[in-house]
Design a protein around this motif. Structure first.
Motif, PDB file in Angstrom:
ATOM      1  N   GLN A 279       2.715  -3.858  -4.509  1.00 13.45           N
ATOM      2  CA  GLN A 279       3.359  -2.546  -4.521  1.00 13.45           C
ATOM      3  C   GLN A 279       3.414  -1.948  -3.127  1.00 13.45           C
ATOM      4  O   GLN A 279       2.411  -1.896  -2.417  1.00 13.45           O
ATOM      5  CB  GLN A 279       2.611  -1.597  -5.460  1.00 13.45           C
ATOM      6  N   VAL A 280       4.593  -1.468  -2.759  1.00 15.31           N
ATOM      7  CA  VAL A 280       4.789  -0.702  -1.531  1.00 15.31           C
ATOM      8  C   VAL A 280       5.333   0.660  -1.923  1.00 15.31           C
ATOM      9  O   VAL A 280       6.380   0.752  -2.564  1.00 15.31           O
ATOM     10  CB  VAL A 280       5.760  -1.403  -0.563  1.00 15.31           C
ATOM     11  N   THR A 281       4.631   1.713  -1.542  1.00 15.03           N
ATOM     12  CA  THR A 281       5.049   3.073  -1.837  1.00 15.03           C
ATOM     13  C   THR A 281       5.148   3.852  -0.534  1.00 15.03           C
ATOM     14  O   THR A 281       4.184   3.920   0.229  1.00 15.03           O
ATOM     15  CB  THR A 281       4.075   3.772  -2.788  1.00 15.03           C
ATOM     16  N   VAL A 282       6.317   4.436  -0.294  1.00 13.67           N
ATOM     17  CA  VAL A 282       6.573   5.180   0.935  1.00 13.67           C
ATOM     18  C   VAL A 282       6.843   6.631   0.566  1.00 13.67           C
ATOM     19  O   VAL A 282       7.812   6.933  -0.129  1.00 13.67           O
ATOM     20  CB  VAL A 282       7.755   4.602   1.715  1.00 13.67           C
ATOM     21  N   SER A 283       6.010   7.527   1.040  1.00 17.55           N
ATOM     22  CA  SER A 283       6.155   8.947   0.761  1.00 17.55           C
ATOM     23  C   SER A 283       6.925   9.628   1.878  1.00 17.55           C
ATOM     24  O   SER A 283       7.019   9.120   3.001  1.00 17.55           O
ATOM     25  CB  SER A 283       4.789   9.611   0.594  1.00 17.55           C
TER      26      SER A 283
ATOM     27  N   GLY B  93       0.808  -1.199   0.000  1.00 19.18           N
ATOM     28  CA  GLY B  93       0.000   0.000   0.000  1.00 19.18           C
ATOM     29  C   GLY B  93       0.842   1.250   0.000  1.00 19.18           C
ATOM     30  O   GLY B  93       2.064   1.204  -0.137  1.00 19.18           O
ATOM     31  N   LEU B  94       0.165   2.386   0.156  1.00 21.50           N
ATOM     32  CA  LEU B  94       0.804   3.694   0.195  1.00 21.50           C
ATOM     33  C   LEU B  94       0.862   4.166   1.637  1.00 21.50           C
ATOM     34  O   LEU B  94      -0.184   4.301   2.291  1.00 21.50           O
ATOM     35  CB  LEU B  94       0.033   4.692  -0.668  1.00 21.50           C
ATOM     36  N   VAL B  95       2.067   4.411   2.138  1.00 24.21           N
ATOM     37  CA  VAL B  95       2.265   4.862   3.510  1.00 24.21           C
ATOM     38  C   VAL B  95       3.267   6.001   3.524  1.00 24.21           C
ATOM     39  O   VAL B  95       3.915   6.298   2.517  1.00 24.21           O
ATOM     40  CB  VAL B  95       2.752   3.721   4.425  1.00 24.21           C
ATOM     41  N   GLN B  96       3.407   6.640   4.677  1.00 28.04           N
ATOM     42  CA  GLN B  96       4.396   7.692   4.823  1.00 28.04           C
ATOM     43  C   GLN B  96       5.624   7.174   5.554  1.00 28.04           C
ATOM     44  O   GLN B  96       5.576   6.142   6.221  1.00 28.04           O
ATOM     45  CB  GLN B  96       3.812   8.893   5.563  1.00 28.04           C
ATOM     46  N   ALA B  97       6.721   7.877   5.410  1.00 31.88           N
ATOM     47  CA  ALA B  97       7.963   7.479   6.058  1.00 31.88           C
ATOM     48  C   ALA B  97       7.768   7.316   7.557  1.00 31.88           C
ATOM     49  O   ALA B  97       7.123   8.141   8.209  1.00 31.88           O
ATOM     50  CB  ALA B  97       9.059   8.502   5.774  1.00 31.88           C
ATOM     51  N   GLY B  98       8.322   6.229   8.086  1.00 31.03           N
ATOM     52  CA  GLY B  98       8.191   5.920   9.493  1.00 31.03           C
ATOM     53  C   GLY B  98       7.072   4.960   9.817  1.00 31.03           C
ATOM     54  O   GLY B  98       7.031   4.414  10.926  1.00 31.03           O
ATOM     55  N   ASP B  99       6.172   4.752   8.886  1.00 30.96           N
ATOM     56  CA  ASP B  99       5.053   3.836   9.092  1.00 30.96           C
ATOM     57  C   ASP B  99       5.486   2.386   8.959  1.00 30.96           C
ATOM     58  O   ASP B  99       6.622   2.084   8.594  1.00 30.96           O
ATOM     59  CB  ASP B  99       3.934   4.130   8.093  1.00 30.96           C
ATOM     60  N   SER B 100       4.563   1.486   9.244  1.00 32.34           N
ATOM     61  CA  SER B 100       4.814   0.053   9.169  1.00 32.34           C
ATOM     62  C   SER B 100       3.812  -0.625   8.256  1.00 32.34           C
ATOM     63  O   SER B 100       2.677  -0.165   8.097  1.00 32.34           O
ATOM     64  CB  SER B 100       4.730  -0.585  10.562  1.00 32.34           C
TER      65      SER B 100
ATOM     66  N   MET C 271       7.530  -4.881   8.064  1.00 33.97           N
ATOM     67  CA  MET C 271       8.361  -3.756   7.676  1.00 33.97           C
ATOM     68  C   MET C 271       8.059  -2.580   8.594  1.00 33.97           C
ATOM     69  O   MET C 271       6.949  -2.051   8.588  1.00 33.97           O
ATOM     70  CB  MET C 271       8.122  -3.380   6.218  1.00 33.97           C
ATOM     71  N   ASN C 272       9.052  -2.177   9.370  1.00 30.27           N
ATOM     72  CA  ASN C 272       8.913  -1.068  10.301  1.00 30.27           C
ATOM     73  C   ASN C 272       9.820   0.086   9.882  1.00 30.27           C
ATOM     74  O   ASN C 272      10.816  -0.112   9.191  1.00 30.27           O
ATOM     75  CB  ASN C 272       9.259  -1.501  11.719  1.00 30.27           C
ATOM     76  N   ARG C 273       9.473   1.278  10.337  1.00 28.86           N
ATOM     77  CA  ARG C 273      10.259   2.492  10.063  1.00 28.86           C
ATOM     78  C   ARG C 273      10.588   2.596   8.583  1.00 28.86           C
ATOM     79  O   ARG C 273      11.749   2.767   8.187  1.00 28.86           O
ATOM     80  CB  ARG C 273      11.530   2.506  10.915  1.00 28.86           C
ATOM     81  N   LEU C 274       9.560   2.510   7.780  1.00 30.40           N
ATOM     82  CA  LEU C 274       9.731   2.522   6.334  1.00 30.40           C
ATOM     83  C   LEU C 274      10.324   3.839   5.848  1.00 30.40           C
ATOM     84  O   LEU C 274      10.047   4.907   6.395  1.00 30.40           O
ATOM     85  CB  LEU C 274       8.406   2.260   5.645  1.00 30.40           C
ATOM     86  N   LYS C 275      11.140   3.738   4.814  1.00 34.08           N
ATOM     87  CA  LYS C 275      11.798   4.876   4.199  1.00 34.08           C
ATOM     88  C   LYS C 275      11.367   4.991   2.744  1.00 34.08           C
ATOM     89  O   LYS C 275      10.977   3.998   2.134  1.00 34.08           O
ATOM     90  CB  LYS C 275      13.325   4.708   4.253  1.00 34.08           C
TER      91      LYS C 275
ATOM     92  N   ALA D  69       8.990  -0.010  -3.758  1.00 35.60           N
ATOM     93  CA  ALA D  69       9.272  -1.030  -4.759  1.00 35.60           C
ATOM     94  C   ALA D  69       8.080  -1.975  -4.860  1.00 35.60           C
ATOM     95  O   ALA D  69       7.169  -1.936  -4.027  1.00 35.60           O
ATOM     96  CB  ALA D  69      10.529  -1.823  -4.396  1.00 35.60           C
ATOM     97  N   VAL D  70       8.108  -2.822  -5.872  1.00 32.33           N
ATOM     98  CA  VAL D  70       7.229  -3.980  -5.908  1.00 32.33           C
ATOM     99  C   VAL D  70       7.926  -5.091  -5.147  1.00 32.33           C
ATOM    100  O   VAL D  70       9.079  -5.418  -5.434  1.00 32.33           O
ATOM    101  CB  VAL D  70       6.919  -4.422  -7.343  1.00 32.33           C
ATOM    102  N   TYR D  71       7.240  -5.663  -4.180  1.00 24.93           N
ATOM    103  CA  TYR D  71       7.811  -6.714  -3.357  1.00 24.93           C
ATOM    104  C   TYR D  71       7.303  -8.067  -3.824  1.00 24.93           C
ATOM    105  O   TYR D  71       6.099  -8.264  -3.993  1.00 24.93           O
ATOM    106  CB  TYR D  71       7.465  -6.492  -1.886  1.00 24.93           C
TER     107      TYR D  71
END
Length: 123
Positions: free
Chosen positions: A118-122, A10-17, A83-87, A92-94
């Motif tokens: 898909q994992v997208t980190v904003s 999914g779409l998350v922000q930096a620091g999310d899990s 996945m923790n503390r995402l950057k 990427a596509v995992y």
């Protein structure tokens, strides 16, 4: 003969899990090593983490070490990637993958692949 399907991206922000799941079906009676790879557009598919059939041996690449944890539940034929503390660079596509034994991290040595999630980190 083994089908793998990822979920949880999914779409998350930096620091999310996020927790990714990979469900296996078909010929699941074998003692497979399971792994996670990722691929950003224009880049080669890179190794992320792997886990032995028993779950007693795990390994992850340096860029995610301490933030990502791979685990599996053989009764459910499922492998997870917490996945923790995402950057943003984790975007990427995992892909979930399987092979008979853990050892090589080269993508060409893995026999089965899922379609990816898909994992997208904003920022």
């Amino acid at each position: 003969q083994v089908q793998l399907v990822e979920s949880g991206g999914g779409l998350v922000q930096a620091g999310d899990s996020l927790r990714l799941s990979c469900a296996a079906s078909g010929r699941t009676s074998g003692s497979y090593c399971m792994g996670w790879f990722r691929q950003d557009p224009g880049k080669e598919r890179e190794f992320v983490a792997r886990i032995s059939w028993s779950g007693g041996s795990t390994y992850s690449t340096d860029s995610v070490k301490g933030r990502f944890t791979i685990s599996r539940d053989n009764a459910k034929n499922t492998v997870y990637l917490q996945m923790n503390r995402l950057k943003p660079e984790d975007t990427a596509v995992y892909y979930c993958a399987a092979r008979p034994l853990c050892g090589s991290n080269w993508r060409g040595d893995w026999d089965y692949w899922g379609p990816g999630t898909q994992v997208t980190v904003s920022s």
